[in-house]
Design an enzyme around this catalytic site. Structure first.
Site, PDB file in Angstrom:
ATOM      1  N   GLN A  12       0.329 -15.024  11.228  1.00 16.31           N
ATOM      2  CA  GLN A  12       1.393 -15.412  10.663  1.00 16.31           C
ATOM      3  C   GLN A  12       2.464 -14.415  11.196  1.00 16.31           C
ATOM      4  OE1 GLN A  12       2.443 -13.652   6.708  1.00 16.31           O
ATOM      5  NE2 GLN A  12       3.926 -15.244   6.530  1.00 16.31           N
ATOM      6  N   TYR A 142      -8.775  -4.338   0.820  1.00 19.61           N
ATOM      7  CA  TYR A 142      -7.362  -4.586   1.929  1.00 19.61           C
ATOM      8  C   TYR A 142      -6.712  -3.236   1.773  1.00 19.61           C
ATOM      9  CZ  TYR A 142      -2.939  -6.476   3.617  1.00 19.61           C
ATOM     10  OH  TYR A 142      -1.835  -6.433   4.441  1.00 19.61           O
ATOM     11  N   LYS A 146      -6.123  -0.243   4.558  1.00 21.21           N
ATOM     12  CA  LYS A 146      -4.457   0.125   5.207  1.00 21.21           C
ATOM     13  C   LYS A 146      -4.220   1.660   5.066  1.00 21.21           C
ATOM     14  CE  LYS A 146      -2.966  -3.940   6.416  1.00 21.21           C
ATOM     15  NZ  LYS A 146      -2.999  -4.111   7.749  1.00 21.21           N
ATOM     16  N   ILE A 172       5.423 -11.365   3.629  1.00 21.82           N
ATOM     17  CA  ILE A 172       6.227 -11.743   4.379  1.00 21.82           C
ATOM     18  C   ILE A 172       6.577 -13.374   4.431  1.00 21.82           C
ATOM     19  CG2 ILE A 172       6.776 -11.771   7.223  1.00 21.82           C
ATOM     20  CD1 ILE A 172       6.593  -9.010   6.111  1.00 21.82           C
TER      21      ILE A 172
HETATM   22  N1  SER Z   1       0.789 -10.279   2.362  1.00 17.88           N
HETATM   23  C1  SER Z   1      -0.318  -9.181   2.281  1.00 17.88           C
HETATM   24  C2  SER Z   1      -1.137  -9.706   1.143  1.00 17.88           C
HETATM   25  O1  SER Z   1      -0.822 -10.507   0.283  1.00 17.88           O
HETATM   26  C3  SER Z   1       0.368  -7.950   1.610  1.00 17.88           C
HETATM   27  O2  SER Z   1       0.409  -6.929   2.744  1.00 17.88           O
HETATM   28  O3  SER Z   1      -2.181  -9.566   1.484  1.00 17.88           O
END
Ligand code: SER
Length: 320
Positions: A12, A142, A146, A172
């Protein structure tokens, strides 16, 4: 002169950032790193691309050597909801991939851009006006990748002098490449569904506030942090950046200003809801503003106008 490698260039963010980097630094100087998905259109036509699986250090090193790379934008990652379905994959790409990038950067003296996320926060973080430096105990794989990434980037800078820099991106929103399996994806899908079917079923509940950003601002953030004067950076990695915060009702109301009959329904996805509830409602991004001049252009109103105009045109042409 810069020679740049972008991992995850068909994703993306990568699909738009790579083109912007080529505009700024020259088509031939920006290598699109691809893995499983072949590049198409402008990405394939405007400059070089090469197979670069970040989990394969030899492949990374070969690309860096071949093109004399001095800057790596490391965007390859697994988003939050997919990461809950396959935590091992999220760890392997998120942590082992970044570790390889940092090792190659140390060996070949490259700068590294690493996108962290609002996902790096968790339920014990202050969720309103979330500070730059605060509690980070995320509960999604996730988020764990990070936070680990943020710390690895700090470590490689402090210990080895690698020029690591990065931001914590919010959700985003874009109209070129769809995101894949994130918690914030609803705020992209809603625009496509509004144009195509004038209705949307939202996977997050009313009142779920999250930080968001329009892609042109996200691209500026990624470019400007790497261009920033290092003597001004007190933080180097993981700058909070945001341009707006809304819940599903607020974005639906904004869309209704353009599509009055738009209907919003809810079918809450418990995995996404749990993740979203543990993320900030809105972050304090004053460190980014002070240290490198972060200053987003778009708000919900101007983004919605632009998103609906672009997607309506694509729909009219039969492209979506
Ligand atoms: N757009 C991402 C997610 O929802 C957040 O960093 O995983």
């Amino acid at each position: 002169m810069k020679n740049i490698l972008v991992t995850g260039s068909v994703g993306q963010i990568g699909s738009e950032l790579t083109l912007e980097l080529r505009r700024r630094y020259g088509n031939g100087n920006v290598i699109a790193g691809i893995n499983r998905t072949q590049p198409t259109g402008a990405l394939a036509e405007t400059g070089p691309f090469m197979k670069v699986d970040a989990t394969n250090r030899e492949e990374l090193a070969a690309a860096v050597k071949k093109y004399n790379i001095d800057t790596i934008y490391h965007l390859a990652a697994v988003l939050s909801a997919v990461g809950e379905k396959n935590p091992g994959l999220a760890w392997n790409i998120g942590v082992n991939g970044l570790y390889n990038v940092l090792e190659v950067a140390r060996e070949f003296n490259c700068a590294v851009f690493f996108p962290s996320s609002i996902g790096a926060f968790g339920p014990t973080t202050p969720l309103d006006n979330t500070p730059q430096d605060t509690i980070q105990r995320p509960t999604s794989m996730y988020g764990i990748t990070k936070v680990t990434g943020e710390m690895l980037c700090d470590y490689y800078h402090l210990r080895f002098g690698v020029d690591t820099r990065g931001v914590r991106f919010p959700g985003i929103i874009s109209n070129v490449t769809l995101p894949g399996g994130g918690t914030t994806d609803y705020a992209v899908e809603i625009y496509y569904e509004a144009v195509k079917h004038q209705r949307f079923t939202c996977p997050l509940s009313k009142g779920t506030f999250l930080d968001m950003m329009y892609m042109p601002d996200a691209i500026n953030a990624a470019v400007n942090i790497m261009e920033a004067d290092p003597s001004r950076l007190k933080h180097r990695n993981a700058f909070n950046v945001s341009s707006m915060s809304f819940d599903p009702e607020i974005i639906a109301a904004e869309i209704r200003k353009h599509i009055p009959g738009f209907i919003m329904e809810y079918d809450v996805d418990p995995i996404k809801q749990k993740i979203a509830d543990s993320w900030p409602n809105y972050m304090d991004d004053s460190a980014a503003r002070e240290e490198w001049g972060w200053n987003p252009v778009y708000n919900l109103e101007s983004m919605t106008r632009d998103m609906l105009a672009v997607i309506t045109e694509k729909h009219r042409k039969g492209l979506i």
